[in-house]
Design an enzyme around this catalytic site. Structure first.
Site, mmCIF file in Angstrom:
data_model
loop_
_atom_site.group_PDB
_atom_site.id
_atom_site.type_symbol
_atom_site.label_atom_id
_atom_site.label_comp_id
_atom_site.label_asym_id
_atom_site.label_seq_id
_atom_site.Cartn_x
_atom_site.Cartn_y
_atom_site.Cartn_z
ATOM 1 N N ASN A 158 5.264 -30.783 -29.361
ATOM 2 C CA ASN A 158 6.441 -30.024 -28.905
ATOM 3 C C ASN A 158 7.483 -29.782 -30.000
ATOM 4 O O ASN A 158 8.235 -28.824 -29.925
ATOM 5 C CB ASN A 158 7.054 -30.637 -27.640
ATOM 6 C CG ASN A 158 7.650 -32.001 -27.869
ATOM 7 O OD1 ASN A 158 7.272 -32.699 -28.804
ATOM 8 N ND2 ASN A 158 8.572 -32.392 -27.025
ATOM 9 N N LYS A 169 -0.890 -38.178 -38.249
ATOM 10 C CA LYS A 169 -1.857 -37.501 -37.389
ATOM 11 C C LYS A 169 -1.092 -36.622 -36.402
ATOM 12 O O LYS A 169 -0.601 -37.084 -35.389
ATOM 13 C CB LYS A 169 -2.730 -38.505 -36.622
ATOM 14 C CG LYS A 169 -3.953 -37.809 -36.031
ATOM 15 C CD LYS A 169 -4.339 -38.272 -34.652
ATOM 16 C CE LYS A 169 -3.570 -37.738 -33.499
ATOM 17 N NZ LYS A 169 -3.603 -36.286 -33.251
ATOM 18 N N ALA A 186 -0.475 -33.534 -33.591
ATOM 19 C CA ALA A 186 -1.224 -33.084 -32.412
ATOM 20 C C ALA A 186 -2.148 -31.938 -32.813
ATOM 21 O O ALA A 186 -1.772 -31.091 -33.633
ATOM 22 C CB ALA A 186 -0.255 -32.616 -31.336
ATOM 23 N N SER A 234 3.409 -39.177 -25.034
ATOM 24 C CA SER A 234 3.586 -39.547 -23.629
ATOM 25 C C SER A 234 3.583 -41.062 -23.448
ATOM 26 O O SER A 234 2.981 -41.797 -24.243
ATOM 27 C CB SER A 234 2.459 -38.929 -22.809
ATOM 28 O OG SER A 234 1.225 -39.432 -23.272
ATOM 29 N N GLU A 267 8.283 -43.642 -29.273
ATOM 30 C CA GLU A 267 9.187 -42.641 -28.688
ATOM 31 C C GLU A 267 8.387 -41.952 -27.595
ATOM 32 O O GLU A 267 7.528 -41.124 -27.885
ATOM 33 C CB GLU A 267 9.623 -41.627 -29.748
ATOM 34 C CG GLU A 267 10.451 -42.208 -30.874
ATOM 35 C CD GLU A 267 11.863 -42.577 -30.442
ATOM 36 O OE1 GLU A 267 12.287 -42.165 -29.352
ATOM 37 O OE2 GLU A 267 12.532 -43.294 -31.207
ATOM 38 N N CYS A 286 11.396 -33.964 -24.748
ATOM 39 C CA CYS A 286 11.469 -35.267 -24.077
ATOM 40 C C CYS A 286 12.870 -35.520 -23.537
ATOM 41 O O CYS A 286 13.055 -36.276 -22.597
ATOM 42 C CB CYS A 286 11.058 -36.369 -25.036
ATOM 43 S SG CYS A 286 11.975 -36.298 -26.569
ATOM 44 N N GLU A 288 14.812 -43.957 -33.922
ATOM 45 C CA GLU A 288 14.600 -43.132 -35.113
ATOM 46 C C GLU A 288 15.924 -42.484 -35.483
ATOM 47 O O GLU A 288 16.725 -42.135 -34.616
ATOM 48 C CB GLU A 288 13.537 -42.062 -34.824
ATOM 49 C CG GLU A 288 12.169 -42.675 -34.625
ATOM 50 C CD GLU A 288 11.042 -41.654 -34.516
ATOM 51 O OE1 GLU A 288 11.238 -40.611 -33.876
ATOM 52 O OE2 GLU A 288 9.965 -41.910 -35.082
HETATM 53 P P1 NAD Z 1 0.398 -37.066 -25.913
HETATM 54 O O1 NAD Z 1 0.768 -38.474 -25.634
HETATM 55 O O2 NAD Z 1 -0.678 -36.459 -25.101
HETATM 56 O O3 NAD Z 1 -0.046 -36.911 -27.429
HETATM 57 C C1 NAD Z 1 0.769 -37.322 -28.499
HETATM 58 C C2 NAD Z 1 -0.080 -37.578 -29.710
HETATM 59 O O4 NAD Z 1 -0.960 -38.661 -29.444
HETATM 60 C C3 NAD Z 1 -0.969 -36.413 -30.129
HETATM 61 O O5 NAD Z 1 -1.033 -36.380 -31.530
HETATM 62 C C4 NAD Z 1 -2.324 -36.794 -29.551
HETATM 63 O O6 NAD Z 1 -3.410 -36.239 -30.249
HETATM 64 C C5 NAD Z 1 -2.292 -38.295 -29.747
HETATM 65 N N1 NAD Z 1 -3.170 -39.067 -28.858
HETATM 66 C C6 NAD Z 1 -3.578 -38.761 -27.605
HETATM 67 N N2 NAD Z 1 -4.360 -39.763 -27.129
HETATM 68 C C7 NAD Z 1 -4.445 -40.699 -28.093
HETATM 69 C C8 NAD Z 1 -5.097 -41.954 -28.204
HETATM 70 N N3 NAD Z 1 -5.811 -42.479 -27.201
HETATM 71 N N4 NAD Z 1 -4.955 -42.655 -29.352
HETATM 72 C C9 NAD Z 1 -4.213 -42.162 -30.363
HETATM 73 N N5 NAD Z 1 -3.571 -40.986 -30.316
HETATM 74 C C10 NAD Z 1 -3.683 -40.258 -29.196
HETATM 75 O O7 NAD Z 1 1.761 -36.243 -25.803
HETATM 76 P P2 NAD Z 1 1.995 -34.685 -26.005
HETATM 77 O O8 NAD Z 1 1.485 -33.984 -24.786
HETATM 78 O O9 NAD Z 1 1.517 -34.231 -27.335
HETATM 79 O O10 NAD Z 1 3.594 -34.628 -26.045
HETATM 80 C C11 NAD Z 1 4.369 -34.605 -24.917
HETATM 81 C C12 NAD Z 1 4.927 -35.993 -24.603
HETATM 82 O O11 NAD Z 1 5.616 -36.492 -25.731
HETATM 83 C C13 NAD Z 1 5.946 -35.972 -23.487
HETATM 84 O O12 NAD Z 1 5.728 -37.062 -22.623
HETATM 85 C C14 NAD Z 1 7.273 -36.130 -24.216
HETATM 86 O O13 NAD Z 1 8.310 -36.688 -23.448
HETATM 87 C C15 NAD Z 1 6.886 -37.000 -25.342
HETATM 88 N N6 NAD Z 1 7.857 -36.877 -26.435
HETATM 89 C C16 NAD Z 1 8.705 -37.906 -26.654
HETATM 90 C C17 NAD Z 1 9.667 -37.815 -27.651
HETATM 91 C C18 NAD Z 1 10.620 -38.925 -27.912
HETATM 92 O O14 NAD Z 1 11.240 -38.920 -28.967
HETATM 93 N N7 NAD Z 1 10.775 -39.894 -27.036
HETATM 94 C C19 NAD Z 1 9.740 -36.648 -28.434
HETATM 95 C C20 NAD Z 1 8.850 -35.614 -28.179
HETATM 96 C C21 NAD Z 1 7.903 -35.744 -27.178
#
Ligand code: NAD
Length: 485
Positions: free
Chosen positions: A159, A182, A184, A237, A258, A292, A466
């Site tokens: 995002n 790594k 997305a 997530s 995060e 987020c 962060e």
């Molecule tokens: P996601 O958790 O699906 O993926 C995030 C990252 O993790 C990607 O790079 C993905 O390839 C990787 N990933 C997925 N499964 C994995 C595994 N089993 N092992 C290692 N890596 C893995 O999240 P998303 O859909 O890309 O992003 C949206 C989410 O991120 C929302 O829940 C949002 O709230 C959150 N977010 C949080 C913040 C924050 O600062 N708190 C900021 C931005 C987004």
């Protein structure tokens, strides 16, 4: 290059490979899709476990040299990287908009925000402090140094493809750590484009490595199992965060997390209505709701509720939806077809349970993954949308009567990342802010993100912070010396 990519002039769409040890290793296997059209833009390399371990080797080979590089020199490199991002801001913004879909004004905002983490950590790199104290017994002195924690694995979401990377790389490099990023696989092009700028800024080979993969679990588990990797900094997530925390436990790797959010947006009846509406649009619609920190639940006090819903509906209905790259666009597409289906499910479910639709309410037809700005009220508190992270341009509005009720509603969630409070009474806003279980509170503002402030959540929104004065410490370990002299 694909026909879709030929319509865009960004050099970042060419030469895709893994970036390991300062070299580009060619590969393919991950199609990158334009969410405005569904067309494939590029094909990037798909790393396997062997590539991941090669990246750890590269980060390890560079670690001693980087750690020994004087802080001033590390700061200068970060500062040059900031400058290069600023010089290439428009190109980066267009690339973000292309692969992520966000409207250009949002993409430009992201580039400025992302680059600022390099400037901020260039400034912080030379100000890392230790401690020197007398032991209370008087027997000796206590000396505390902060050392780089070691190789850091950085995993980022789609995002904010630039900012989520710089918010980790900046402090890690300032601390003296080498990293493997790594990103997305939906938005890899921005990460690779930034790696190129990093090399131009003078980041030595192996200090920053970037790899994309279709097997994130296998690849990250292999790196976490390698005893040379000592840090995991993850943004994504809560669901994936929990899995990674369990994996990191096996080798007791330090984790900064995060995670997801479910931000409440509270409007008291003494608030300036116009200011609250302006703030609501920013808090809800920055990145088309794919943030987020996005306001996820609007709680509005009874006396002001109807006027707020009417004002919000007017503003939301006036927003222009379209391809992120079109200058007039204010709301771009969602990241994938699945994202649209999830939003549709949440909205349809709420409607079936009695919610009223004031604008929007259905996915837009045609190619691309578009969902219109939507306002709902009369949403039952047991509807799924009242609890789930929407991650889209949907505002659901609820009514409350008392301050105590507002606090109770705001805290009724496993998340605790961000919250917004609008009130003309600052002491009330601060009192309510103290009672809300959240890492960040915006008072009479629709945005709180700032590289100079600690960003992060409580409860299941995460661990650690962060940015700010403490962000660099996430990548350092204190070392205590008991000294007698
Ligand atoms: P996601 O958790 O699906 O993926 C995030 C990252 O993790 C990607 O790079 C993905 O390839 C990787 N990933 C997925 N499964 C994995 C595994 N089993 N092992 C290692 N890596 C893995 O999240 P998303 O859909 O890309 O992003 C949206 C989410 O991120 C929302 O829940 C949002 O709230 C959150 N977010 C949080 C913040 C924050 O600062 N708190 C900021 C931005 C987004």
């Amino acid at each position: 290059m694909t026909p879709a990519a030929e319509r865009h002039d960004s050099p970042a769409l060419h030469a895709q490979g893994l970036y390991i040890g300062g070299e580009w290793l060619p590969g393919s296997g991950i199609p990158v899709v334009d969410p405005a059209t569904g067309e494939v833009l590029a094909d990037v390399a798909d790393a396997g476990v062997a590539d991941a371990l090669r990246a750890v080797d590269a980060a390890d080979a560079a670690a001693a040299g980087w750690r020994a590089t004087p802080a001033r020199q590390r700061a200068d490199i970060l500062r040059r990287w900031f400058q290069l991002m600023t010089d290439h801001a428009e190109e980066l913004a267009r690339l973000i908009s292309l692969e992520n879909g966000k409207a250009l004004p949002d993409a430009r905002g992201e580039v400025a925000y992302a680059a600022e983490f390099f400037r901020w950590y260039a400034e912080e790199a030379v100000r890392i402090q230790g401690e020197f104290r007398h032991a209370p017994s008087g027997a000796n002195h206590i000396l505390v140094d902060h050392e780089p924690i070691g190789i850091a694995l950085l995993i980022t979401p789609w995002n904010f493809p630039a900012a989520m990377a710089t918010r980790k790389i900046g402090p890690a490099l300032a601390a003296g750590c080498t990293v493997i990023l790594k990103p997305a696989s939906e938005t890899p092009l921005t990460a690779y484009a930034m790696a190129r700028l990093g090399a131009q800024a003078g980041v030595p080979p192996g200090v920053v490595n970037v790899l994309t993969t279709t097997q994130p679990a296998a690849v990250s588990n292999a790196m976490l199992a390698d005893p040379r990797v000592r840090k995991l900094s993850f943004t994504g997530s809560t669901q994936v965060g929990r899995v990674l925390l369990a994996e990191a436990a096996k080798t007791v790797v330090s984790c900064s997390m995060e995670l997801g959010g479910n931000a409440p947006f509270l409007v008291f009846d003494d608030a300036d209505l116009e200011a609250a509406l302006d703030g609501a649009i920013i808090a809800k619609m920055r990145n088309a709701g794919e943030a987020c920190t996005a306001a996820n639940r609007f709680y509005v006090q009874s006396d002001i509720h109807d006027a707020f819903v009417a004002g919000l509906t007017k503003r939301m209905a006036a927003l222009r939806v379209g391809s992120g790259l079109a200058e007039a666009t204010q709301v771009g597409p969602m990241i994938t077809a699945n994202a649209v289906s999830k939003i549709d499910r949440l909205v349809s479910g709420a409607i079936a349970q009695g919610a009223r639709v004031h604008t929007g309410g259905k996915p837009l037809p045609g190619s691309g993954y578009f969902y219109p700005p939507t306002v709902l009220d009369n949403v039952p508190l047991d509807a799924e949308i009242a609890h789930a992270e929407i991650f889209g341009p949907v505002a659901s509005v609820y009514r409350f009567k008392t301050e105590a009720e507002a606090i109770q509603l705001a805290n009724h969630t496993e998340y605790g990342l961000a919250a917004y409070i609008y009130s003309g009474d600052l002491s009330r806003a601060l009192r309510v802010g103290r009672a809300i279980e959240s890492g960040m509170i915006a008072i009479n503002r629709g945005i709180m993100s700032d590289p100079a402030a600690p960003f992060g959540g409580v409860k299941q929104s995460g661990l650690g912070r962060e940015g700010g004065l403490t962000g660099v410490l996430e990548f350092m370990e204190p070392k205590y010396f008991a000294v007698d002299f």
